[in-house]
Design an enzyme around this catalytic site. Structure first.
Site, PDB file in Angstrom:
ATOM      1  N   CYS A   2      -3.805   1.076   0.663  1.00  0.00           N
ATOM      2  CA  CYS A   2      -3.861   1.280  -0.727  1.00  0.00           C
ATOM      3  C   CYS A   2      -3.054   0.140  -1.455  1.00  0.00           C
ATOM      4  CB  CYS A   2      -2.931   2.489  -1.404  1.00  0.00           C
ATOM      5  SG  CYS A   2      -3.262   4.227  -0.567  1.00  0.00           S
ATOM      6  N   GLY A  28      -8.453  -0.226  -2.306  1.00  0.00           N
ATOM      7  CA  GLY A  28      -8.635   1.232  -2.407  1.00  0.00           C
ATOM      8  C   GLY A  28      -9.373   1.400  -3.755  1.00  0.00           C
ATOM      9  N   ASN A 103       2.113   2.669  -0.645  1.00  0.00           N
ATOM     10  CA  ASN A 103       1.058   2.125   0.298  1.00  0.00           C
ATOM     11  C   ASN A 103       1.589   2.230   1.629  1.00  0.00           C
ATOM     12  OD1 ASN A 103      -0.884   0.615   1.512  1.00  0.00           O
ATOM     13  ND2 ASN A 103       0.140  -1.171   1.195  1.00  0.00           N
ATOM     14  N   GLY A 104       0.896   2.810   2.434  1.00  0.00           N
ATOM     15  CA  GLY A 104       1.433   3.069   4.083  1.00  0.00           C
ATOM     16  C   GLY A 104       1.030   4.382   4.370  1.00  0.00           C
ATOM     17  N   CYS A 238       1.399  -6.261   9.830  1.00  0.00           N
ATOM     18  CA  CYS A 238      -0.005  -5.601  10.352  1.00  0.00           C
ATOM     19  C   CYS A 238      -0.869  -7.091  10.304  1.00  0.00           C
ATOM     20  CB  CYS A 238      -0.513  -4.635   9.348  1.00  0.00           C
ATOM     21  SG  CYS A 238      -2.145  -4.087   9.718  1.00  0.00           S
ATOM     22  N   TYR A 244      -8.896  -8.232   7.997  1.00  0.00           N
ATOM     23  CA  TYR A 244      -9.918  -7.690   7.128  1.00  0.00           C
ATOM     24  C   TYR A 244      -9.227  -7.144   5.772  1.00  0.00           C
ATOM     25  CZ  TYR A 244     -12.839  -3.945   5.199  1.00  0.00           C
ATOM     26  OH  TYR A 244     -13.558  -3.278   4.465  1.00  0.00           O
ATOM     27  N   CYS A 384      -4.983   3.509  14.059  1.00  0.00           N
ATOM     28  CA  CYS A 384      -3.778   3.037  13.248  1.00  0.00           C
ATOM     29  C   CYS A 384      -3.194   4.275  12.853  1.00  0.00           C
ATOM     30  CB  CYS A 384      -4.090   1.977  12.329  1.00  0.00           C
ATOM     31  SG  CYS A 384      -2.587   1.296  11.601  1.00  0.00           S
TER      32      CYS A 384
HETATM   33  P1  AMP Z   1     -18.065  -0.112  11.469  1.00  0.00           P
HETATM   34  O1  AMP Z   1     -19.398  -0.151  10.904  1.00  0.00           O
HETATM   35  O2  AMP Z   1     -17.558   1.364  11.605  1.00  0.00           O
HETATM   36  O3  AMP Z   1     -18.107  -0.582  12.985  1.00  0.00           O
HETATM   37  O4  AMP Z   1     -17.032  -0.790  10.701  1.00  0.00           O
HETATM   38  C1  AMP Z   1     -17.169  -2.242  10.791  1.00  0.00           C
HETATM   39  C2  AMP Z   1     -17.246  -2.899   9.193  1.00  0.00           C
HETATM   40  O5  AMP Z   1     -16.151  -2.228   8.431  1.00  0.00           O
HETATM   41  C3  AMP Z   1     -16.590  -4.333   9.390  1.00  0.00           C
HETATM   42  O6  AMP Z   1     -17.701  -4.914   8.635  1.00  0.00           O
HETATM   43  C4  AMP Z   1     -15.374  -4.409   8.669  1.00  0.00           C
HETATM   44  O7  AMP Z   1     -15.424  -5.431   8.059  1.00  0.00           O
HETATM   45  C5  AMP Z   1     -15.203  -3.114   8.002  1.00  0.00           C
HETATM   46  N1  AMP Z   1     -13.852  -2.701   8.098  1.00  0.00           N
HETATM   47  C6  AMP Z   1     -13.010  -2.663   9.295  1.00  0.00           C
HETATM   48  N2  AMP Z   1     -11.928  -1.906   9.195  1.00  0.00           N
HETATM   49  C7  AMP Z   1     -12.066  -1.224   8.101  1.00  0.00           C
HETATM   50  C8  AMP Z   1     -11.314  -0.392   7.301  1.00  0.00           C
HETATM   51  N3  AMP Z   1     -10.237   0.079   7.982  1.00  0.00           N
HETATM   52  N4  AMP Z   1     -11.641   0.021   6.299  1.00  0.00           N
HETATM   53  C9  AMP Z   1     -12.738  -0.214   5.646  1.00  0.00           C
HETATM   54  N5  AMP Z   1     -13.665  -1.116   6.255  1.00  0.00           N
HETATM   55  C10 AMP Z   1     -13.276  -1.738   7.516  1.00  0.00           C
END
Ligand code: AMP
Length: 445
Positions: A2, A28, A103-104, A238, A244, A384
């Site tokens: 968040c 978010g 947030n967390g 983190c 990302y 996580c």
């Molecule tokens: P996936 O399609 O499930 O393998 O998700 C990978 C994609 O989601 C990548 O393009 C990442 O940039 C993005 N991504 C990675 N971690 C997260 C996250 N915690 N929340 C939203 N998007 C994520």
């Protein structure tokens, strides 16, 4: 994950909070809210939707009057998606009104909630954040500050809290500093705390410093912010914020996110060279790493995939069918760039494998001769628990398949990840990071 913001001693604070939340929309997109205090009353507006949708009407800012405001963008990692789970959470207790944004993720939330319910507490939401309100309300300490400190003793997890009473504001970062939180100052006085520094740039605040892990900042009119070091511990920010989550223009704990991503791409190229004609990023999450890869490998960078910016992040709708559709809605290839080429495609991370599988297919359909999928982070093998939405082992593809099995599943000609050591090198050895998703070392338990 968040975003939180707190604005103190600034005219039309709710509007400043609004712009800060807008800058942090990427953290978010489910719900957003602002609480403002004019010194005698705290008022809150919150709803599901994007910042610009929820606060579309100017009337909101007439209602949210005062020189102090806190705000929140929600991305659910705990709780449901209903509107009662939007933040800030406001309550009346013995000492008056209070509002909290968080947030967390609080890892002992269930135990605390159960204990409080057994003692007669009534909860209005599913959110772990509500625990803190109850603990503050039940404390017998004479001041809010002491009550917050006492309540925090019961809470374990990764958190940043921004709390306001009618006259004061508090900002707290957990002892490991897992989630980011920075302090900024306006040129003509007044302060802001925000999850990311990109919020300061938009509202014209100057970055002062990061809130220290384990630190509580107290804002009171007519005084400089007071700092209390509540806990001492080795910081563990983190790594995923850099990989990302955070915006590339943000600086977290002294390190610019974009530069770190370039570095990850560079090391990815050193660790995983390949013969290819072009390097493509998955927009926008893989852009900086792909540039780093291209520079290091000498393979030309091309913007061969167009992103439709009017679709939210693919992850944001936590329903599988929607996610698949959204990837297709969001990304489309430029066939003229891709046809007949050996393509290196770079994304920041592989979570469920949904995006990669579709992208590889999309590139092959567009005529790519070879597709080499490369990820600028290591295999995500563990959920996580500290606020990033990677919920269960079952859903994490790298927890269930070998790299070779994944390569086959996504249909790529090759697949490689940045090593954990490479990630550490990229981030710098001056401190340890939270790498739980990669190494499963749950240091808060
Ligand atoms: P996936 O399609 O499930 O393998 O998700 C990978 C994609 O989601 C990548 O393009 C990442 O940039 C993005 N991504 C990675 N971690 C997260 C996250 N915690 N929340 C939203 N998007 C994520």
């Amino acid at each position: 994950m968040c975003a939180v913001v707190g604005v103190f001693n600034v005219k039309n604070a709710s509007k400043v909070a609004y712009y800060a939340l807008f800058a942090m929309q990427h953290r978010g997109q489910e719900a957003t809210g602002i609480s403002a205090s004019d010194g005698s009353t705290i008022r809150t507006r919150k709803r599901k939707g994007l910042v610009t949708e929820v606060f579309m009407d100017e009337e909101n800012f007439d209602y949210l009057k005062g020189s102090m405001a806190i705000g929140h963008n929600r991305y659910s990692t705990a709780g449901s998606k209903s509107v009662v789970d939007a933040q800030p959470i406001m309550a009346n207790y013995k000492l008056g009104q209070i509002s909290i944004a968080h947030n967390g993720n609080l890892i002992n939330k269930n135990e605390i909630r159960e204990k409080l319910i057994n003692e007669g507490a009534i909860f209005q939401s599913e959110m772990d954040t509500e625990n803190l309100i109850h603990l503050i309300a039940r404390s017998q300490k004479p001041t809010l500050q002491e009550r917050i400190i006492e309540a925090l003793e019961d809470i374990k997890g990764a958190y940043c809290f921004v709390i306001q009473s009618r006259k004061k504001m508090f900002a707290i970062r957990d002892k490991y500093g897992v989630r980011p939180l920075s302090l900024g100052k306006f040129p003509n006085g007044g302060y802001i705390v925000a999850s990311e520094t990109c919020a300061f740039d938009l509202v014209g605040a100057d970055f002062v410093r990061d809130v220290r892990p384990g630190e509580m900042l107290i804002f009171e009119k007519g005084k400089e912010p007071e700092s209390i070091q509540l806990y001492e511990s080795e910081p563990r920010p983190c790594a995923f914020e850099y990989i990302y989550f955070a915006r590339p223009d943000s600086v977290i704990d002294g390190k610019n996110v974009y530069e770190k991503r370039l570095e990850m791409g560079k090391r990815l190229a050193q660790e995983n060279p390949v013969e290819a004609d072009i390097v493509l990023p998955v927009p926008d999450s893989g852009v900086a790493a792909a540039l780093g890869y291209a520079r290091e490998s000498g393979i030309p960078f091309e913007n061969g995939i167009v992103r439709n910016h009017y679709v939210g992040r693919t992850f944001i709708e936590p329903i599988q069918e929607m996610r698949d559709l959204k990837v297709r809605l969001k990304l489309s290839p430029i066939k003229e760039v891709i046809k007949g080429k050996r393509v290196v495609i770079i994304d920041d991370s592989l979570v469920r494998g949904t995006t990669s599988k579709q992208i590889v297919k999309m590139l092959k359909d567009a005529g790519a001769k070879e597709v080499h999928m490369k990820l600028a982070s290591p295999q995500i093998k563990h959920p996580c628990k500290y606020g990033i939405d990677t919920p269960s082992y079952e859903e994490l593809i790298s927890a269930n398949m070998s790299d070779e099995e994944i390569r086959e599943y996504i249909g790529a000609d090759s697949l490689s990840f940045l090593s954990i050591e490479g990630l550490k090198e990229s981030l710098g050895h001056d401190r340890n990071y939270s790498l739980v998703s990669f190494d499963g070392e749950y240091f808060i338990c």
